[in-house]
Write a protein that holds these residues in place. Structure first.
Motif, PDB file in Angstrom:
ATOM      1  N   ASP A  47      -0.570   6.789   9.152  1.00  0.00           N
ATOM      2  CA  ASP A  47       0.864   6.512   9.092  1.00  0.00           C
ATOM      3  C   ASP A  47       1.191   5.175   9.743  1.00  0.00           C
ATOM      4  O   ASP A  47       0.590   4.787  10.754  1.00  0.00           O
ATOM      5  N   GLY A  48       2.182   4.481   9.160  1.00  0.00           N
ATOM      6  CA  GLY A  48       2.527   3.144   9.614  1.00  0.00           C
ATOM      7  C   GLY A  48       2.929   3.063  11.069  1.00  0.00           C
ATOM      8  O   GLY A  48       2.616   2.084  11.766  1.00  0.00           O
ATOM      9  N   HIS A  61       1.323  -1.427   4.651  1.00  0.00           N
ATOM     10  CA  HIS A  61       2.531  -1.098   5.419  1.00  0.00           C
ATOM     11  C   HIS A  61       3.589  -2.191   5.338  1.00  0.00           C
ATOM     12  O   HIS A  61       4.635  -2.083   5.987  1.00  0.00           O
ATOM     13  N   ASP A  69       6.585  -0.453   4.000  1.00  0.00           N
ATOM     14  CA  ASP A  69       7.012   0.752   4.719  1.00  0.00           C
ATOM     15  C   ASP A  69       8.541   0.781   4.819  1.00  0.00           C
ATOM     16  O   ASP A  69       9.196  -0.245   4.966  1.00  0.00           O
TER      17      ASP A  69
END
Length: 842
Positions: free
Chosen positions: A572-573, A610, A613
């Motif tokens: 996850d970013g 990302h 994102d």
């Protein structure tokens, strides 16, 4: 009542519930009458008749009660008669208490005379009846006290009759009654508590666990209403009688109450809601400390079942454990709570338990008692870590029994939402403040650490913030916590390990870590890089970065950099941003550049996804770090590195156009660094953050440069722009559409049918976008592509009448009839707006 008495001989007899309702109705109508003297004063002329009628009324009630017992001479039948009399025995009015006691004694006398030789079920409700009569022995009205004692003597005689019948001995009831009257002693109006003590002592042979419980509950009943409702003298006498009864019962028969402790605690909790007078509440709470002195574990387990969140009554019950003497040992009490805090609120079978949350609530109340804080400090590290782990367990958890407070329910107010995790966080904060960690608690207040701690995705960040604060302010307990954490890291489930690791990692900053074997510090962090949980990977990276600050560990940590970077793929970013911030310090602190650029390539591959994102801080951080990594690059440029940097071109160009100043600035810097390293000669306006809306030529020049310079990567650029056209931010979709409309014409010689169809589908969908500007630019992109020679391969619908020759389309003409299609009524702009309007209606 006379009629009902006569009907009692008929069949069928009344059921238990019917008999109870009948007695309750009759008792209520008779006992609630004013005193006979008051009725006579209102009508003095009929005083004699009023007295006669009053006597007849009481006599009729008594005959009815006796007849009902004869109708059903069973334990259940007797209970249904005596039970409705109970509340009247604690009335604040003397005449009502007198009537109730008189009726009880009369029923008992009748029972003694008509009782079968043996009742196999024993005497019903013995504890309640004995308790109510015992309290009335202490009544300020001597007549009531004397009659109540007589009722107890009759009750004792009934029990003796039962006992002798069981042993098959001959019985003379009246002789036995007179003998018991002498045995239990005469009524003492000066000190009725002496009578109470004698009664409790002599009834011991007949009191089992249930009778002891009922006797205690009856004593609590006498405390309701307080001295104001009962009159000052009556209230004080009742409190004294209750205290003497409770104390003597628990002193002599405490061991018999062991199996009914949960019921006693529940009854005290319920009764406290109706007891407001301070002295009466002290008496009502007395059984808690008395029982805890011998059965502390059982009392604590019972208190853990109190409804949550704790109201003032439940909180006062917890504090009673150590405020009154004799009480339980504080250290043993804290050890019990700690053991409960180590339990999971949800078992492997999915069963929810409120025990840990209740233990945290109990601990919070004990912390308010200053006398126990010294004992709390002894196990402070264990309590803190157990509570932090419970915070993780309670995130998103809704437990049974966690209701609105009774106060809210009584007031018919909207019940406040009780969130278990917020309550556990509050207990953590309370513990810190009581242990003198006010600076740490304030820091978490200011930086939102408490909120982070209670969120699933941010829990480890909140715990880390707390640990950093404790290290920063040199909390005196940190060494104890450090050595306690080392074995804890290997225990429990994943939530347990994440919380423990998050705290442990920050403690690696302490000098005492040098004394710890390397396998417990560096070795454990290295193992964490391969953990399946991304949070554990990020925490391990953080730990290694901290260890790298020590000279003797730097080389070993740098050797692990490839593993750190590879572990961040598909993470996850937010976690990548967190880990990247730590890795940046390692990259920056290297004395020499890495000869092998593969680590940098891997890092760039981790960061690139990302750029799109949805979270601004993630986008800006990853783009900025991307540029920082590029700064570290040195020639020669490998094919893998070149491919990675070229892949960042389109994402940087498009993200630069989203309209966010901070993100745009990082995009410009990173793009410039990439260009410098790769010696790209991008158009000057490519580094401008000005919107492309009025700079179509700039977009065209950029696309022309990209296709001519990196022709073999053109399809990668197209794929990236199509992907960004699905971005949730309208500004990104708009610039992506403009980019596609300018890029595709330069790919005419290499375009495949499949890719062209993909472009067609994307643009057709975008013409129905919720954002009007996206619709317009999608139609314009179609127009631009068709104008460059793809009309035959792009069949138009019947409504579309596009002229694709730019010279024809944009030539000036004074004749309205000769205007090109794009400038007539159904121009592409009108058509795009029409499509957008239709999509909104759908």
């Amino acid at each position: 009542m006379i009629t009902m008495t006569q009907l009692s001989h008929s069949q069928p007899i009344l059921g238990v519930q019917e008999r109870f309702e009948l007695v309750n109705t009759c008792v209520k109508s008779v006992f609630s009458l004013p005193p006979v003297q008051v009725m006579q004063e209102k009508d003095k002329a009929k005083a004699e008749k009023i007295q006669i009628l009053y006597d007849q009324t009481l006599d009729a009630l008594q005959k009815l009660l006796n007849a009902l017992f004869v109708e059903d001479p069973t334990p259940a039948g007797l209970k249904s008669i005596l039970e409705p009399l109970g509340p009247w025995m604690n009335s604040g009015k003397a005449h009502e208490r007198a009537r109730a006691v008189n009726s009880n004694v009369s029923v008992l006398s009748h029972t003694l005379l008509t009782l079968p030789l043996y009742m196999p079920s024993g005497f019903p409700a013995l504890g309640l009846l004995l308790g109510r009569l015992t309290l009335r022995v202490g009544d300020p009205d001597e007549n009531i006290g004397r009659e109540a004692l007589d009722g107890i003597i009759i009750l004792y005689t009934i029990l003796e009759v039962q006992k002798r019948a069981r042993d098959k001995k001959e019985i003379n009831k009246m002789e036995l009654y007179e003998s018991n009257k002498r045995f239990l002693g005469p009524y003492n109006p000066v000190s009725p508590c002496q009578n109470i003590l004698r009664v409790i002592a002599e009834f011991g042979d007949f009191l089992g666990p249930q009778q002891v419980k009922d006797l205690l509950l009856a004593s609590l009943e006498g405390l309701k209403g307080g001295s104001e409702a009962q009159g000052k003298d009556s209230g004080e006498m009742m409190q004294l009688a209750s205290e003497v009864t409770l104390s003597s019962v628990l002193e002599w028969y405490r061991h018999r109450a062991l199996e009914v402790i949960p019921e006693i605690m529940q009854a005290i909790y319920v009764q406290l809601g109706d007891i407001q007078e301070p002295r009466a509440r002290e008496v009502a709470l007395l059984p808690i400390s008395l029982l805890a002195s011998s059965f502390m574990t059982e009392v604590v387990v019972a208190l853990l079942m109190c409804p949550l969140p704790l109201d003032s009554n439940g909180a006062e019950m917890w504090r009673q454990l150590i405020l009154r003497k004799p009480g339980c040992d504080v250290q043993d009490l804290l050890d019990l709570l700690l053991a409960s805090l180590k339990e999971k609120p949800v078992s492997k079978k999915g069963r929810a338990s409120i025990v840990p949350l209740a233990a945290a609530s109990g601990l919070c109340e004990l912390l308010s008692v200053n006398s126990c804080l010294g004992r709390v400090r002894r196990i402070y590290p264990q309590l803190l870590l157990a509570l932090l782990i419970q915070v993780h367990y309670h995130i998103g958890l809704h437990l049974p029994g966690c209701l609105a407070s009774r106060m809210d329910i009584k007031k018919n107010a909207q019940p406040s939402v009780f969130i278990p995790v917020c309550w556990v966080v509050k207990v953590v904060k309370t513990l810190l403040l009581k242990m003198g960690c006010s600076y740490e608690a304030t820091l978490l207040d200011d930086q939102g650490g408490w909120e982070l701690m209670g969120q699933a995705e941010n829990h480890h960040r909140g715990v880390s913030m707390l640990a950093r604060a404790m290290v920063h302010y040199s909390c005196q307990e940190m060494c104890r916590i450090l050595y306690l954490l080392i074995p804890l890291l290997e225990r429990g489930d994943e939530k347990h390990k994440v919380t423990a690791t998050a705290f442990f990692v920050e403690l690696l900053q302490m000098e005492q870590v040098r004394r710890i074997p390397e396998e417990y510090s560096l070795g454990r962090m290295a193992e964490g890089l391969n953990h399946h949980n991304p949070v554990m990977k990020v925490l391990s990276i953080r730990g290694l970065v901290i260890l790298a600050r020590r000279t003797e560990k730097t080389a070993k940590v740098q050797a692990l950099i490839p593993s750190m970077v590879k572990g961040l793929k598909n993470v996850d970013g937010l976690l990548v941003m967190e880990a990247g911030h730590n890795l940046k310090t390692i990259f920056k602190g290297q004395d020499r550049k890495l000869n092998d650029s593969s680590v940098y390539v891997d890092m760039l591959q981790v960061l690139l996804p990302h750029f799109s994102d949805a979270r601004e801080d993630v986008r800006s951080s990853c783009i900025n770090l991307y540029g920082k990594v590029v700064q570290k690059l040195r020639s020669p440029c490998t094919p893998a590195l070149e491919e990675q940097l070229i892949s960042a071109l389109v994402p940087l160009l498009l993200t630069m156009q989203e309209g966010n100043t901070k993100v745009g600035q990082f995009c410009v810097k990173t793009l410039f660094r990439c260009s410098c390293f790769m010696a790209w000669e991008l158009p000057k306006r490519a580094y401008s953050r000005k919107p492309w809306d009025s700079q179509q030529q700039t977009v065209t020049k950029i696309c022309n440069y990209l296709v001519n310079t990196h022709r073999d990567r053109a399809f990668i650029f197209l794929g990236q722009s199509l992907e960004y056209a699905k971005n949730p931010r309208a500004s990104i979709r708009k610039c992506s559409v403009m980019f596609i409309g300018s890029l595709v014409p330069f790919m005419e010689s290499i375009m495949t049918e499949d890719r062209l169809n993909e472009v067609k589908t994307a643009l057709e969908n975008l013409r129905h976008d919720p954002e009007a500007s996206v619709c317009i630019y999608a139609a314009q992109a179609q127009d631009n592509i068709l104008a460059n020679g793809w009309r035959n391969s792009w069949p138009l619908s019947h409504e579309d009448s596009w002229v694709c020759d730019p010279a024809t389309t944009h030539r000036w003409s004074t004749s309205c009839e000769n205007l090109p299609t794009t400038h007539q009524r159904r121009s592409w702009i009108m058509q795009a707006l029409g499509s957008w309007t239709m999509s909104l209606k759908q």
